[in-house]
Design a protein around this motif. Structure first.
Motif, PDB file in Angstrom:
ATOM      1  N   GLN A 172       0.832  -1.197   0.000  1.00 26.22           N
ATOM      2  CA  GLN A 172       0.000   0.000   0.000  1.00 26.22           C
ATOM      3  C   GLN A 172       0.867   1.248   0.000  1.00 26.22           C
ATOM      4  N   LYS A 173       0.384   2.290  -0.672  1.00 25.73           N
ATOM      5  CA  LYS A 173       1.078   3.574  -0.702  1.00 25.73           C
ATOM      6  C   LYS A 173       0.039   4.670  -0.573  1.00 25.73           C
ATOM      7  N   ARG A 174       0.343   5.648   0.227  1.00 26.67           N
ATOM      8  CA  ARG A 174      -0.551   6.795   0.346  1.00 26.67           C
ATOM      9  C   ARG A 174       0.264   8.039   0.621  1.00 26.67           C
ATOM     10  N   SER A 175      -0.333   9.174   0.409  1.00 25.26           N
ATOM     11  CA  SER A 175       0.304  10.448   0.738  1.00 25.26           C
ATOM     12  C   SER A 175       0.082  10.764   2.197  1.00 25.26           C
ATOM     13  N   ARG A 176       0.869  11.637   2.716  1.00 24.26           N
ATOM     14  CA  ARG A 176       0.827  11.980   4.140  1.00 24.26           C
ATOM     15  C   ARG A 176      -0.577  12.335   4.631  1.00 24.26           C
ATOM     16  N   ASP A 177      -1.326  13.114   3.870  1.00 24.45           N
ATOM     17  CA  ASP A 177      -2.627  13.598   4.334  1.00 24.45           C
ATOM     18  C   ASP A 177      -3.812  12.772   3.835  1.00 24.45           C
ATOM     19  N   ASP A 178      -3.557  11.699   3.104  1.00 22.35           N
ATOM     20  CA  ASP A 178      -4.647  10.852   2.618  1.00 22.35           C
ATOM     21  C   ASP A 178      -5.146   9.935   3.716  1.00 22.35           C
ATOM     22  N   ASN A 179      -6.441   9.673   3.700  1.00 20.38           N
ATOM     23  CA  ASN A 179      -7.019   8.732   4.647  1.00 20.38           C
ATOM     24  C   ASN A 179      -7.300   7.417   3.931  1.00 20.38           C
ATOM     25  N   THR A 180      -6.302   6.917   3.212  1.00 19.42           N
ATOM     26  CA  THR A 180      -6.475   5.670   2.481  1.00 19.42           C
ATOM     27  C   THR A 180      -5.790   4.535   3.220  1.00 19.42           C
ATOM     28  N   GLY A 181      -5.999   3.333   2.732  1.00 20.28           N
ATOM     29  CA  GLY A 181      -5.367   2.161   3.309  1.00 20.28           C
ATOM     30  C   GLY A 181      -6.164   0.923   2.988  1.00 20.28           C
ATOM     31  N   PHE A 182      -5.597  -0.217   3.326  1.00 23.10           N
ATOM     32  CA  PHE A 182      -6.252  -1.497   3.133  1.00 23.10           C
ATOM     33  C   PHE A 182      -6.626  -2.079   4.486  1.00 23.10           C
ATOM     34  N   VAL A 183      -7.846  -2.587   4.591  1.00 21.10           N
ATOM     35  CA  VAL A 183      -8.311  -3.282   5.781  1.00 21.10           C
ATOM     36  C   VAL A 183      -8.737  -4.678   5.346  1.00 21.10           C
ATOM     37  N   ILE A 184      -8.197  -5.680   6.011  1.00 16.89           N
ATOM     38  CA  ILE A 184      -8.580  -7.070   5.772  1.00 16.89           C
ATOM     39  C   ILE A 184      -9.350  -7.493   7.017  1.00 16.89           C
ATOM     40  N   GLN A 185     -10.661  -7.691   6.888  1.00 22.27           N
ATOM     41  CA  GLN A 185     -11.517  -7.938   8.048  1.00 22.27           C
ATOM     42  C   GLN A 185     -12.291  -9.244   7.904  1.00 22.27           C
ATOM     43  N   ASN A 186     -12.299 -10.045   8.983  1.00 25.60           N
ATOM     44  CA  ASN A 186     -13.061 -11.299   9.027  1.00 25.60           C
ATOM     45  C   ASN A 186     -12.790 -12.163   7.792  1.00 25.60           C
ATOM     46  N   SER A 187     -11.549 -12.288   7.442  1.00 24.78           N
ATOM     47  CA  SER A 187     -11.167 -13.011   6.232  1.00 24.78           C
ATOM     48  C   SER A 187     -10.228 -14.156   6.566  1.00 24.78           C
ATOM     49  N   ARG A 188      -9.749 -14.829   5.533  1.00 24.55           N
ATOM     50  CA  ARG A 188      -8.795 -15.933   5.683  1.00 24.55           C
ATOM     51  C   ARG A 188      -7.657 -15.717   4.706  1.00 24.55           C
ATOM     52  N   VAL A 189      -6.430 -15.750   5.220  1.00 23.15           N
ATOM     53  CA  VAL A 189      -5.240 -15.684   4.374  1.00 23.15           C
ATOM     54  C   VAL A 189      -4.581 -17.057   4.452  1.00 23.15           C
ATOM     55  N   THR A 190      -4.583 -17.768   3.327  1.00 22.96           N
ATOM     56  CA  THR A 190      -4.038 -19.120   3.294  1.00 22.96           C
ATOM     57  C   THR A 190      -3.034 -19.268   2.152  1.00 22.96           C
ATOM     58  N   LEU A 191      -2.222 -20.298   2.249  1.00 22.79           N
ATOM     59  CA  LEU A 191      -1.192 -20.572   1.254  1.00 22.79           C
ATOM     60  C   LEU A 191      -1.574 -21.803   0.447  1.00 22.79           C
ATOM     61  N   THR A 192      -1.325 -21.766  -0.850  1.00 21.73           N
ATOM     62  CA  THR A 192      -1.531 -22.956  -1.656  1.00 21.73           C
ATOM     63  C   THR A 192      -0.482 -23.999  -1.280  1.00 21.73           C
ATOM     64  N   ASP A 193      -0.746 -25.242  -1.633  1.00 24.13           N
ATOM     65  CA  ASP A 193       0.217 -26.315  -1.347  1.00 24.13           C
ATOM     66  C   ASP A 193       1.567 -26.023  -1.991  1.00 24.13           C
ATOM     67  N   GLU A 194       1.550 -25.505  -3.228  1.00 20.35           N
ATOM     68  CA  GLU A 194       2.804 -25.203  -3.924  1.00 20.35           C
ATOM     69  C   GLU A 194       3.623 -24.153  -3.163  1.00 20.35           C
ATOM     70  N   LEU A 195       2.967 -23.120  -2.666  1.00 23.83           N
ATOM     71  CA  LEU A 195       3.679 -22.092  -1.905  1.00 23.83           C
ATOM     72  C   LEU A 195       4.185 -22.673  -0.587  1.00 23.83           C
ATOM     73  N   ARG A 196       3.353 -23.412   0.106  1.00 22.77           N
ATOM     74  CA  ARG A 196       3.748 -24.005   1.383  1.00 22.77           C
ATOM     75  C   ARG A 196       4.975 -24.898   1.212  1.00 22.77           C
ATOM     76  N   SER A 197       5.018 -25.652   0.123  1.00 20.69           N
ATOM     77  CA  SER A 197       6.158 -26.551  -0.084  1.00 20.69           C
ATOM     78  C   SER A 197       7.429 -25.797  -0.473  1.00 20.69           C
TER      79      SER A 197
END
Length: 162
Positions: A32-57
């Motif tokens: 993520q990139k934002r300017s000093r006075d921007d009220n931007t951003g990313f929020v990941i809420q009530n989600s699942r972050v998982t890895l594929t088998d290929e990445l895990r291996s």
């Protein structure tokens, strides 16, 4: 390689984020990139972050998985009540070369679960923190996106609050 990137105000709610092996030795959920006075951003809420088998291996061969990295000063990403799978690097966050100190970032975590959610070994930047319920509520659809006034018309399911 970053999976979700740019400068915007976005809440990813009830999402399944599947990370896969990419070119290089780093897989990063957000850039993520934002300017000093921007009220931007990313929020990941009530989600699942998982890895594929290929990445895990590929983890034993030196591939590392991170929650996010700044594309510049003032980068903001918040994880709220999200399941973080095994394989997330314990330091959590990484950097691009020009942002090695991470002192201007705003990275927060609130009540995440899963084997990747342990914050004990997170990188020690001033802007990386665990937040309380009151602070987390600032990043809900209601407060961060002012979504109570416009999202209902889109006809998509969402939650206004934590």
């Amino acid at each position: 390689m970053d999976t979700i990137f740019g400068d915007s105000t976005a809440v990813f709610q009830n999402c399944n984020i599947f990370l896969r092996k990419q070119v290089g030795n780093e897989v990063v959920v957000t850039g993520q990139k934002r300017s000093r006075d921007d009220n931007t951003g990313f929020v990941i809420q009530n989600s699942r972050v998982t890895l594929t088998d290929e990445l895990r291996s590929s983890l034993p061969r030196g591939v590392k998985v991170f929650l996010g990295r700044p594309w510049g000063k003032y980068s903001r990403t918040v994880y709220i009540r999200t399941y973080l799978a095994q394989g997330i690097n314990p330091q959590g966050w990484t950097y691009m070369d020009e942002m090695k100190d991470g002192n201007f970032v705003d990275y927060a975590e609130f009540e995440n679960t899963g084997p990747g959610a342990n914050t004990a070994d997170r990188i020690k930047w001033r802007g990386v923190k665990n937040i309380n319920r009151n602070e987390a509520s600032k990043f809900t659809v209601r407060n961060f996106l002012q979504g109570g006034s416009w999202i209902a018309s889109a006809g998509i399911p969402y939650s206004l609050d934590l």
